[in-house]
Motif scaffolding. Structure first.
Motif, PDB file in Angstrom:
ATOM      1  N   LEU A  61      32.508  37.431  40.056  1.00  0.00           N
ATOM      2  CA  LEU A  61      33.721  37.387  39.238  1.00  0.00           C
ATOM      3  C   LEU A  61      34.245  36.976  39.883  1.00  0.00           C
ATOM      4  CD1 LEU A  61      33.534  39.324  36.153  1.00  0.00           C
ATOM      5  CD2 LEU A  61      33.032  37.038  35.558  1.00  0.00           C
ATOM      6  N   ASP A  62      34.254  37.317  41.568  1.00  0.00           N
ATOM      7  CA  ASP A  62      35.257  37.032  42.693  1.00  0.00           C
ATOM      8  C   ASP A  62      35.288  35.346  42.990  1.00  0.00           C
ATOM      9  OD1 ASP A  62      36.680  38.358  44.422  1.00  0.00           O
ATOM     10  OD2 ASP A  62      35.689  37.254  46.078  1.00  0.00           O
ATOM     11  N   LYS A  63      34.798  34.906  42.828  1.00  0.00           N
ATOM     12  CA  LYS A  63      34.660  33.447  42.656  1.00  0.00           C
ATOM     13  C   LYS A  63      35.119  32.487  41.215  1.00  0.00           C
ATOM     14  CE  LYS A  63      30.842  33.795  46.373  1.00  0.00           C
ATOM     15  NZ  LYS A  63      29.486  33.534  46.181  1.00  0.00           N
TER      16      LYS A  63
ATOM     17  N   LEU B 263      37.612  33.135  34.493  1.00  0.00           N
ATOM     18  CA  LEU B 263      36.936  34.387  33.596  1.00  0.00           C
ATOM     19  C   LEU B 263      37.865  35.426  33.841  1.00  0.00           C
ATOM     20  CD1 LEU B 263      33.695  33.471  34.194  1.00  0.00           C
ATOM     21  CD2 LEU B 263      34.162  32.151  32.787  1.00  0.00           C
ATOM     22  N   LEU B 264      38.198  36.258  34.735  1.00  0.00           N
ATOM     23  CA  LEU B 264      38.392  37.051  34.658  1.00  0.00           C
ATOM     24  C   LEU B 264      40.135  37.553  35.964  1.00  0.00           C
ATOM     25  CD1 LEU B 264      38.189  40.159  33.489  1.00  0.00           C
ATOM     26  CD2 LEU B 264      37.198  40.870  35.800  1.00  0.00           C
ATOM     27  N   ASP B 265      40.817  37.991  35.388  1.00  0.00           N
ATOM     28  CA  ASP B 265      42.242  37.412  36.389  1.00  0.00           C
ATOM     29  C   ASP B 265      41.801  39.345  37.356  1.00  0.00           C
ATOM     30  OD1 ASP B 265      44.801  39.282  37.096  1.00  0.00           O
ATOM     31  OD2 ASP B 265      45.560  37.295  36.746  1.00  0.00           O
ATOM     32  N   PRO B 266      42.099  38.696  38.864  1.00  0.00           N
ATOM     33  CA  PRO B 266      41.903  38.569  39.973  1.00  0.00           C
ATOM     34  C   PRO B 266      42.348  40.511  39.972  1.00  0.00           C
ATOM     35  CG  PRO B 266      42.791  36.691  40.971  1.00  0.00           C
ATOM     36  CD  PRO B 266      42.958  36.816  39.114  1.00  0.00           C
ATOM     37  N   ASP B 267      43.371  40.581  39.127  1.00  0.00           N
ATOM     38  CA  ASP B 267      44.416  42.204  39.165  1.00  0.00           C
ATOM     39  C   ASP B 267      43.287  42.765  38.160  1.00  0.00           C
ATOM     40  OD1 ASP B 267      46.459  41.701  40.981  1.00  0.00           O
ATOM     41  OD2 ASP B 267      47.464  41.799  39.052  1.00  0.00           O
TER      42      ASP B 267
ATOM     43  N   ASP C  77      39.830  43.957  40.187  1.00  0.00           N
ATOM     44  CA  ASP C  77      40.499  44.725  41.695  1.00  0.00           C
ATOM     45  C   ASP C  77      40.484  46.123  40.674  1.00  0.00           C
ATOM     46  OD1 ASP C  77      41.772  45.674  44.030  1.00  0.00           O
ATOM     47  OD2 ASP C  77      43.068  46.510  42.610  1.00  0.00           O
ATOM     48  N   ARG C  78      40.912  45.998  39.409  1.00  0.00           N
ATOM     49  CA  ARG C  78      40.898  47.176  39.011  1.00  0.00           C
ATOM     50  C   ARG C  78      39.276  47.747  38.459  1.00  0.00           C
ATOM     51  NH1 ARG C  78      43.396  49.880  32.875  1.00  0.00           N
ATOM     52  NH2 ARG C  78      41.379  51.287  32.684  1.00  0.00           N
ATOM     53  N   ALA C  79      38.790  46.953  37.716  1.00  0.00           N
ATOM     54  CA  ALA C  79      37.300  47.424  37.918  1.00  0.00           C
ATOM     55  C   ALA C  79      35.860  47.607  38.941  1.00  0.00           C
ATOM     56  CB  ALA C  79      36.503  45.629  36.711  1.00  0.00           C
ATOM     57  N   ARG C  80      35.726  47.622  39.786  1.00  0.00           N
ATOM     58  CA  ARG C  80      35.655  47.279  41.478  1.00  0.00           C
ATOM     59  C   ARG C  80      35.918  48.262  41.762  1.00  0.00           C
ATOM     60  NH1 ARG C  80      36.266  41.993  45.205  1.00  0.00           N
ATOM     61  NH2 ARG C  80      34.048  40.927  44.552  1.00  0.00           N
ATOM     62  N   ARG C  81      37.249  49.506  41.278  1.00  0.00           N
ATOM     63  CA  ARG C  81      37.742  50.854  42.297  1.00  0.00           C
ATOM     64  C   ARG C  81      36.986  51.619  40.975  1.00  0.00           C
ATOM     65  NH1 ARG C  81      43.093  51.124  41.796  1.00  0.00           N
ATOM     66  NH2 ARG C  81      43.291  49.482  40.628  1.00  0.00           N
ATOM     67  N   GLU C  82      37.261  51.227  39.521  1.00  0.00           N
ATOM     68  CA  GLU C  82      36.492  51.817  39.231  1.00  0.00           C
ATOM     69  C   GLU C  82      34.942  52.256  39.503  1.00  0.00           C
ATOM     70  OE1 GLU C  82      37.592  51.542  34.403  1.00  0.00           O
ATOM     71  OE2 GLU C  82      39.346  51.701  34.850  1.00  0.00           O
TER      72      GLU C  82
ATOM     73  N   ALA D 152      29.934  45.220  30.030  1.00  0.00           N
ATOM     74  CA  ALA D 152      31.097  44.493  29.342  1.00  0.00           C
ATOM     75  C   ALA D 152      31.784  43.194  30.205  1.00  0.00           C
ATOM     76  CB  ALA D 152      31.983  45.303  28.170  1.00  0.00           C
ATOM     77  N   ILE D 153      32.970  43.733  31.212  1.00  0.00           N
ATOM     78  CA  ILE D 153      33.319  42.744  32.066  1.00  0.00           C
ATOM     79  C   ILE D 153      32.228  42.209  32.553  1.00  0.00           C
ATOM     80  CG2 ILE D 153      34.891  42.641  33.541  1.00  0.00           C
ATOM     81  CD1 ILE D 153      36.881  44.985  32.003  1.00  0.00           C
TER      82      ILE D 153
END
Length: 316
Positions: free
Chosen positions: A165-167, A171-175, A178-183, A281-282
């Motif tokens: 999803l980084d690319k 599909l998913l806002d970068p902000d 960022d939260r999803a990765r930190r979680e 899900a994300i």
């Protein structure tokens, strides 16, 4: 949308899955002349009519899945459902007309199930279903086979989905990413090993569980309700099976648990599984090029996730 399968491509995928199931069924001695697709989302589910057999063929899969890895999970599902059926638990069992094992054909790995007619006039009662899940958990506790810890969390799927999803900022806002990765940095250790989970949640017992929201996977048959779709069967806390369903359905489950003399849901574990379930899900958005409908389906869940405590409160 760039990079998404066109409707004709999806239709061709369905046709290939049906052809593979029909061919495999005939090779196994089934009379198949009027195959009919019953369901087509992550898997193609086809009634191999007139034989009383349904084939399920996974078609929307992460890039690293192969027939071997799919078959390993399918074997666990077949073993658990056959055992539950033998104990008298109302499930949709594997078909008795073919060997109880995954079958490969046309690049697919498929399983075969008893055909059960559905009661099309009955709407799902998710409150009753959630209370019934406590009965399923009571039945599953004695399952003698080996299951891996929280396979249903699919940590590799989450990790690689977030990377993909980084690319795909479409599909998913970068902000949000960022939260999803930190979680995920906070939550991943507790789904990777049983020891880490048990250290974080002392006294929470683990047992065989359905793995994939069983209140939404109770089949309304003309002969009564049946538990179905054990594709993500795993060892874990019972809370996993109630993730993201909300207080009313949690309360319904607790009524069933009290009736069975089982423990009620633990609020801290619920917060944890809700957090992991949302990240899963994300990460599923990475499958949207194969299944474009996921964009609209998961969007509201992402909106709700933004209001949830960070990492289910595990970072506090």
């Amino acid at each position: 949308m760039i990079g998404f399968m066109a409707p004709q491509d999806i239709a061709d995928r369905t046709t290939a899955a049906v052809d593979a199931a029909v061919g495999a069924g005939r090779d196994l001695g089934l009379d198949v002349t009027d195959a009919a697709v019953l369901h087509d989302v992550f898997s193609v589910v086809v009634h191999l009519a007139p034989a009383p057999v349904v084939a399920r063929i996974p078609t929307v899969l992460p890039h690293y899945a192969d027939p071997d890895s799919v078959a390993r999970r399918q074997r666990a599902e077949l073993d658990v459902t056959r055992w539950l059926a033998d104990q008298g638990t109302p499930v949709i069992p594997p078909s008795a007309l073919v060997p109880r094992e995954p079958v490969r054909r046309g690049g697919f790995s498929m399983t075969f199930w008893e055909f059960v007619a559905d009661d099309r006039g009955r709407e799902p009662d998710y409150e009753a279903n959630s209370e019934s899940v406590a009965d399923l958990h009571a039945a599953m506790r004695a399952y003698p086979g080996r299951l891996s810890f929280l396979d249903a969390a699919e940590p590799r799927f989450v990790t690689e989905g977030l990377a993909l999803l980084d690319k795909r900022p479409d599909l998913l806002d970068p902000d949000d990413l960022d939260r999803a990765r930190r979680e995920w940095q906070v939550l991943e250790p507790y789904v990777q090993t049983r020891a880490a989970f048990e250290a974080a949640f002392p006294g929470i017992d683990l047992q065989p569980i359905h793995g994939d929201s069983p209140p939404a996977n109770i089949f309304a048959g003309v002969d009564g309700d049946r538990y179905s779709d054990f594709e993500l069967v795993t060892l874990g806390p019972v809370e996993w099976d109630l993730a993201a369903l909300g207080p009313d359905l949690e309360a319904a489950y607790n009524r069933g648990a009290r009736r069975n003399g089982q423990r009620q849901l633990d609020e801290r574990v619920l917060a944890f599984v809700n957090g992991v379930g949302m990240l899963r899900a994300i990460a599923s958005l990475a499958l949207a090029p194969q299944l474009p409908a996921l964009v609209d389906y998961i969007g509201p869940a992402v909106d709700g996730w933004r209001t949830m405590p960070f990492a289910g409160g595990m970072a506090d």
